[in-house]
Motif scaffolding. Structure first.
Motif, PDB file in Angstrom:
ATOM      1  N   ILE A  38       0.687  -1.300  -0.081  1.00 29.01           N
ATOM      2  CA  ILE A  38       0.039  -0.128   0.075  1.00 29.01           C
ATOM      3  C   ILE A  38       0.901   1.320  -0.109  1.00 29.01           C
ATOM      4  O   ILE A  38       2.039   1.333   0.657  1.00 29.01           O
ATOM      5  CB  ILE A  38      -0.803  -0.033   1.007  1.00 29.01           C
ATOM      6  CG1 ILE A  38      -2.105   1.053   1.100  1.00 29.01           C
ATOM      7  CG2 ILE A  38      -0.162  -0.069   2.487  1.00 29.01           C
ATOM      8  CD1 ILE A  38      -3.094   1.059   2.180  1.00 29.01           C
ATOM      9  N   THR A  53      -3.291   3.327   9.831  1.00 27.97           N
ATOM     10  CA  THR A  53      -3.252   2.651   8.455  1.00 27.97           C
ATOM     11  C   THR A  53      -2.013   1.874   8.219  1.00 27.97           C
ATOM     12  O   THR A  53      -2.046   0.554   7.562  1.00 27.97           O
ATOM     13  CB  THR A  53      -3.443   3.574   7.390  1.00 27.97           C
ATOM     14  OG1 THR A  53      -4.433   4.572   7.588  1.00 27.97           O
ATOM     15  CG2 THR A  53      -3.697   3.107   5.991  1.00 27.97           C
ATOM     16  N   ALA A  57      -2.217  -2.239   7.708  1.00 27.49           N
ATOM     17  CA  ALA A  57      -1.400  -2.862   6.492  1.00 27.49           C
ATOM     18  C   ALA A  57      -0.516  -3.987   7.473  1.00 27.49           C
ATOM     19  O   ALA A  57      -0.629  -5.014   6.732  1.00 27.49           O
ATOM     20  CB  ALA A  57      -0.746  -1.834   5.848  1.00 27.49           C
ATOM     21  N   ILE A 105      -2.607  -0.708  -3.739  1.00 25.33           N
ATOM     22  CA  ILE A 105      -3.626   0.078  -2.982  1.00 25.33           C
ATOM     23  C   ILE A 105      -2.679   1.485  -2.783  1.00 25.33           C
ATOM     24  O   ILE A 105      -1.650   1.612  -2.363  1.00 25.33           O
ATOM     25  CB  ILE A 105      -4.261  -0.347  -1.819  1.00 25.33           C
ATOM     26  CG1 ILE A 105      -4.756  -1.803  -2.021  1.00 25.33           C
ATOM     27  CG2 ILE A 105      -5.296   0.422  -1.108  1.00 25.33           C
ATOM     28  CD1 ILE A 105      -5.217  -2.221  -0.581  1.00 25.33           C
ATOM     29  N   LEU A 314      -9.163  -2.350   4.055  1.00 22.26           N
ATOM     30  CA  LEU A 314      -8.163  -2.977   3.229  1.00 22.26           C
ATOM     31  C   LEU A 314      -8.432  -4.462   2.969  1.00 22.26           C
ATOM     32  O   LEU A 314      -8.256  -4.886   1.899  1.00 22.26           O
ATOM     33  CB  LEU A 314      -6.780  -2.732   4.022  1.00 22.26           C
ATOM     34  CG  LEU A 314      -6.290  -1.286   4.295  1.00 22.26           C
ATOM     35  CD1 LEU A 314      -4.870  -1.337   4.844  1.00 22.26           C
ATOM     36  CD2 LEU A 314      -6.193  -0.710   3.055  1.00 22.26           C
TER      37      LEU A 314
END
Ligand code: CP
Length: 322
Positions: A38, A53, A57, A105, A314
């Motif tokens: 990502i 975030t 991940a 992503i 995600l």
């Protein structure tokens, strides 16, 4: 599949339940993210969004790479057909496609300018990346919304409903979104997404703010606005506090009335309400130490739930790509 706004969630209560289950065993889906990356693009500062975030991940086995566009990237041009003979070095058309080759992503944080209403409402940075990137895009707070925060708030709200009562058909908690003073002009994104999230809840939801601080009527729609904060707080079960600048007089601070600060006396008028705020928060300007440090404050739980909100988003994107 993109996650640009709360409208990208087909069934909010299902996603909240999935996130709560994920929270019990956050490392259970490590294989899902194997060999996936990502890219986190920051056009503005962050503590919670950045770290949660990244944590999400890591929990899913996804590698992350971070780009601070504000300080380290080329200044991007977004205008179609622009003659780029001034300060902008690279067009988003190339940037988005190039980054898509490095990442599976892309997540983006790009706040409102609060100077150009039309451009802010168009969410130029987010929508341009969504248009030109060839991989899914996640909104880490745009000029209009902060859907990762709203999802974390939905998780926190669900977890803090009184046990047993929430199952009764007659129980509808009263939730109040209250404006509070702040020395700087702040965007509407958090308030907007919180309103959109509450519109999907089984709750009595109202907004309170001084006159002149009406949010975008396209978003608030038929939500009741009470200009008297004391009246609004009467019998409330949850107080969600946030400052925002004027939407009508776009980006202006039209009042800094310190009487709107959340104090212990104000909370006394409620039904023992839980206090919520997305953070960062200015102590003794937005809310007093007593409230923030008190037992009813959910702010640290909310920040913790940012990981599981990001992780469920995600996870669903990765499952969709499989
Ligand atoms: N609530 C929130 O988005 O925090 P950060 O700005 O620190 O990411």
């Amino acid at each position: 599949m993109n996650y640009l706004s709360l409208n990208d969630i087909n069934n909010l209560s299902e996603w909240v339940q999935d996130a709560i289950e994920l929270k019990q065993n956050p490392l259970d889906h490590q294989k899902l993210g194997k060999n996936k990356t990502i890219g986190l693009l920051f056009f503005n500062n962050s503590l919670r969004t950045r770290l949660s975030t990244q944590r999400a991940a890591i929990n899913l086995g996804v590698e992350h790479i971070v780009m601070n566009f504000g300080s380290a990237g080329w200044a991007l041009e977004f205008e179609d057909g622009a003659i780029m003979n001034k300060g902008k070095s690279e067009h988003v058309k190339e940037a988005a496609r190039v980054i898509s080759q490095f990442c599976d992503i892309i997540a983006i944080r790009a706040f409102a300018s609060l100077e150009n209403k039309e451009k802010d409402l168009a969410e130029e940075v987010l929508t341009s990346f969504a248009k030109y990137a060839t991989v899914p895009i996640v909104n880490m707070e745009s000029s209009v919304g902060h859907p990762l925060q709203a999802l974390a708030d939905a998780i926190t709200f669900k977890e803090n409903l009184p046990v047993g009562k929430e199952k009764k058909q007659t129980y509808r908690p009263k939730v109040v979104l209250s404006w509070a003073p702040h020395p700087k002009a702040l965007p509407h994104a958090v308030a907007n997404s919180f309103v959109q999230m509450m519109q999907k809840q089984d709750a009595d939801f109202i907004i309170t703010h001084p006159e002149g601080y009406e949010l975008d009527p396209e978003i608030t729609k038929d939500v009741f606005i009470e200009y008297d904060q004391d009246k609004a707080f009467n019998n409330a079960d949850f107080i969600y506090t946030k400052n925002w600048s004027s939407f009508v007089d776009y980006g202006k601070v039209v009042s800094q009335d310190t009487n709107w600060m959340i104090t212990k006396n104000k909370i006394k008028q409620t039904n023992n309400a839980k206090f919520m705020h997305c953070l960062p928060v200015r102590r003794n300007v937005v809310v007093t130490d007593e409230v923030l440090d008190g037992k009813s404050s959910l702010v640290i739980e909310q920040a913790n739930n940012r990981t599981y909100a990001a992780q469920i988003v995600l996870k669903k994107i990765l499952e969709n790509k499989e």
